[in-house]
Design a protein around this motif. Structure first.
Motif, PDB file in Angstrom:
ATOM      1  N   VAL A  80      13.846  -4.461   4.475  1.00  0.00           N
ATOM      2  CA  VAL A  80      12.809  -5.091   3.657  1.00  0.00           C
ATOM      3  C   VAL A  80      12.112  -4.054   2.775  1.00  0.00           C
ATOM      4  N   LEU A  81      11.680  -2.947   3.369  1.00  0.00           N
ATOM      5  CA  LEU A  81      11.081  -1.878   2.571  1.00  0.00           C
ATOM      6  C   LEU A  81      12.131  -1.218   1.682  1.00  0.00           C
ATOM      7  N   THR A  82      13.342  -1.114   2.172  1.00  0.00           N
ATOM      8  CA  THR A  82      14.430  -0.506   1.403  1.00  0.00           C
ATOM      9  C   THR A  82      14.558  -1.159   0.031  1.00  0.00           C
ATOM     10  N   ARG A  83      14.575  -2.465   0.022  1.00  0.00           N
ATOM     11  CA  ARG A  83      14.748  -3.187  -1.233  1.00  0.00           C
ATOM     12  C   ARG A  83      13.610  -2.875  -2.203  1.00  0.00           C
ATOM     13  N   GLN A  84      12.409  -2.732  -1.697  1.00  0.00           N
ATOM     14  CA  GLN A  84      11.266  -2.435  -2.563  1.00  0.00           C
ATOM     15  C   GLN A  84      11.291  -0.981  -3.043  1.00  0.00           C
ATOM     16  N   LEU A  85      11.691  -0.071  -2.168  1.00  0.00           N
ATOM     17  CA  LEU A  85      11.819   1.328  -2.579  1.00  0.00           C
ATOM     18  C   LEU A  85      12.890   1.491  -3.658  1.00  0.00           C
ATOM     19  N   ALA A  86      13.915   0.677  -3.594  1.00  0.00           N
ATOM     20  CA  ALA A  86      15.021   0.788  -4.552  1.00  0.00           C
ATOM     21  C   ALA A  86      14.556   0.600  -5.985  1.00  0.00           C
ATOM     22  N   ASP A  87      13.496  -0.154  -6.194  1.00  0.00           N
ATOM     23  CA  ASP A  87      12.964  -0.347  -7.545  1.00  0.00           C
ATOM     24  C   ASP A  87      12.398   0.943  -8.125  1.00  0.00           C
ATOM     25  N   ARG A  88      12.138   1.923  -7.261  1.00  0.00           N
ATOM     26  CA  ARG A  88      11.527   3.187  -7.710  1.00  0.00           C
ATOM     27  C   ARG A  88      12.507   4.361  -7.654  1.00  0.00           C
ATOM     28  N   CYS A  89      13.748   4.112  -7.243  1.00  0.00           N
ATOM     29  CA  CYS A  89      14.697   5.202  -7.016  1.00  0.00           C
ATOM     30  C   CYS A  89      15.974   5.006  -7.842  1.00  0.00           C
ATOM     31  N   ASP A  90      16.463   6.089  -8.432  1.00  0.00           N
ATOM     32  CA  ASP A  90      17.769   6.058  -9.077  1.00  0.00           C
ATOM     33  C   ASP A  90      18.881   5.947  -8.045  1.00  0.00           C
ATOM     34  N   ARG A  91      18.659   6.565  -6.870  1.00  0.00           N
ATOM     35  CA  ARG A  91      19.609   6.520  -5.754  1.00  0.00           C
ATOM     36  C   ARG A  91      18.824   6.527  -4.463  1.00  0.00           C
ATOM     37  N   LEU A  92      19.215   5.681  -3.520  1.00  0.00           N
ATOM     38  CA  LEU A  92      18.495   5.577  -2.250  1.00  0.00           C
ATOM     39  C   LEU A  92      19.495   5.427  -1.115  1.00  0.00           C
TER      40      LEU A  92
ATOM     41  N   LEU B 194       0.830  -1.207   0.000  1.00  0.00           N
ATOM     42  CA  LEU B 194       0.000   0.000   0.000  1.00  0.00           C
ATOM     43  C   LEU B 194       0.866   1.258   0.000  1.00  0.00           C
ATOM     44  N   THR B 195       1.967   1.216   0.721  1.00  0.00           N
ATOM     45  CA  THR B 195       2.884   2.362   0.738  1.00  0.00           C
ATOM     46  C   THR B 195       3.431   2.635  -0.658  1.00  0.00           C
ATOM     47  N   LEU B 196       3.911   1.611  -1.319  1.00  0.00           N
ATOM     48  CA  LEU B 196       4.488   1.778  -2.656  1.00  0.00           C
ATOM     49  C   LEU B 196       3.430   2.203  -3.665  1.00  0.00           C
ATOM     50  N   ALA B 197       2.224   1.645  -3.557  1.00  0.00           N
ATOM     51  CA  ALA B 197       1.153   2.007  -4.484  1.00  0.00           C
ATOM     52  C   ALA B 197       0.711   3.455  -4.308  1.00  0.00           C
ATOM     53  N   SER B 198       0.937   4.014  -3.119  1.00  0.00           N
ATOM     54  CA  SER B 198       0.507   5.381  -2.842  1.00  0.00           C
ATOM     55  C   SER B 198       1.494   6.432  -3.334  1.00  0.00           C
ATOM     56  N   LEU B 199       2.709   6.031  -3.686  1.00  0.00           N
ATOM     57  CA  LEU B 199       3.689   7.015  -4.149  1.00  0.00           C
ATOM     58  C   LEU B 199       3.188   7.690  -5.415  1.00  0.00           C
ATOM     59  N   PRO B 200       3.183   9.015  -5.463  1.00  0.00           N
ATOM     60  CA  PRO B 200       2.602   9.714  -6.612  1.00  0.00           C
ATOM     61  C   PRO B 200       3.465   9.730  -7.867  1.00  0.00           C
ATOM     62  N   ARG B 201       4.729   9.363  -7.743  1.00  0.00           N
ATOM     63  CA  ARG B 201       5.604   9.319  -8.915  1.00  0.00           C
ATOM     64  C   ARG B 201       5.997   7.879  -9.225  1.00  0.00           C
ATOM     65  N   ARG B 202       6.161   7.614 -10.490  1.00  0.00           N
ATOM     66  CA  ARG B 202       6.636   6.295 -10.904  1.00  0.00           C
ATOM     67  C   ARG B 202       8.102   6.109 -10.543  1.00  0.00           C
ATOM     68  N   ARG B 203       8.865   7.205 -10.595  1.00  0.00           N
ATOM     69  CA  ARG B 203      10.314   7.116 -10.407  1.00  0.00           C
ATOM     70  C   ARG B 203      10.794   8.322  -9.606  1.00  0.00           C
ATOM     71  N   TYR B 204      11.787   8.082  -8.748  1.00  0.00           N
ATOM     72  CA  TYR B 204      12.385   9.147  -7.947  1.00  0.00           C
ATOM     73  C   TYR B 204      13.879   9.220  -8.221  1.00  0.00           C
ATOM     74  N   ARG B 205      14.380  10.427  -8.172  1.00  0.00           N
ATOM     75  CA  ARG B 205      15.805  10.657  -8.430  1.00  0.00           C
ATOM     76  C   ARG B 205      16.662  10.270  -7.225  1.00  0.00           C
ATOM     77  N   ALA B 206      16.242  10.712  -6.021  1.00  0.00           N
ATOM     78  CA  ALA B 206      17.044  10.493  -4.819  1.00  0.00           C
ATOM     79  C   ALA B 206      16.127  10.338  -3.618  1.00  0.00           C
ATOM     80  N   GLY B 207      16.229   9.201  -2.933  1.00  0.00           N
ATOM     81  CA  GLY B 207      15.399   8.935  -1.773  1.00  0.00           C
ATOM     82  C   GLY B 207      16.222   8.760  -0.516  1.00  0.00           C
TER      83      GLY B 207
END
Length: 207
Positions: free
Chosen positions: A55-67, A33-46
């Protein structure tokens, strides 16, 4: 007072994953639900402080150029680094926010505060939110998600955290999910002129 560091050190000494973040369906559903709620498909820097075992880090990494992910407990940092070792865009660090914050990294367009803020007393909560907002670029996304139920080691509950976050100047509440068990907020840093950033539908010309 904020929850003392010794509480977390004791938990990680007893278990490699104290909250079973990798196994519980509750956590998997919340992360989805957290990932589905993100308003952008891709982020530059998180930036994800309080990343625990990653665990969440790994999933966020799919949406970030740098995390950048961080935790104050070295065992958690080691586990998160091992979990994301094959992801070159992820940098896991040992930091205790708000006193320690990524320096010289420029602004972020995503900051994720997941299961973190309810450990903080009023002053530390305000300082963390101030640093998060200051580090967000205009239009950037701030995510907060916290357990709703009272816990002896928590200073406040999820709804109480949400009320404090919603009152922070410079943020626009895009969406909020009041689940029975947790409260999820998606907030955007307002534009330099104080206006609200465009919603995902507005960005695609649908409204």
């Amino acid at each position: 007072m904020s929850t003392p560091p010794g509480y977390f050190a004791t938990l990680y000494a007893a278990s490699a994953d104290p909250w079973d973040l990798a196994g519980r369906w509750y956590e998997q559903r919340k992360y989805a639900l957290t990932l589905a709620s993100l308003p952008r498909r891709r982020y530059r820097a998180g930036f994800e402080p309080g990343c625990s075992v990653g665990v969440l880090t790994r999933q966020l990494a799919d949406r970030c150029d740098r995390l950048i992910a961080a935790d104050r407990i070295s065992a958690a940092v080691a586990a998160a680094a091992a979990r994301t070792d094959d992801l070159p865009q992820v940098d896991v660090r040992c930091l205790a926010v708000p006193d320690q914050w990524p320096e010289g990294e420029g602004s972020f367009d995503l900051v994720v505060l997941s299961e973190l803020l309810y450990y903080f007393d009023d002053a530390t909560l305000r300082a963390t939110l101030d640093r998060a907002v200051a580090g967000l670029e205009p239009g950037g996304t701030l995510v907060t998600v916290h357990w709703n139920h009272p816990v002896p080691e928590h200073v406040r509950t999820g709804p109480e955290v949400a009320g404090a976050v919603a009152a922070v100047p410079g943020l626009y509440l895009l969406s909020e999910l009041r689940d029975a068990d947790f409260t999820l907020q998606i907030l955007l840093r307002r534009n330099r002129d104080g206006s609200a950033p465009r919603s995902p539908a507005e960005q695609e010309g649908l409204v």
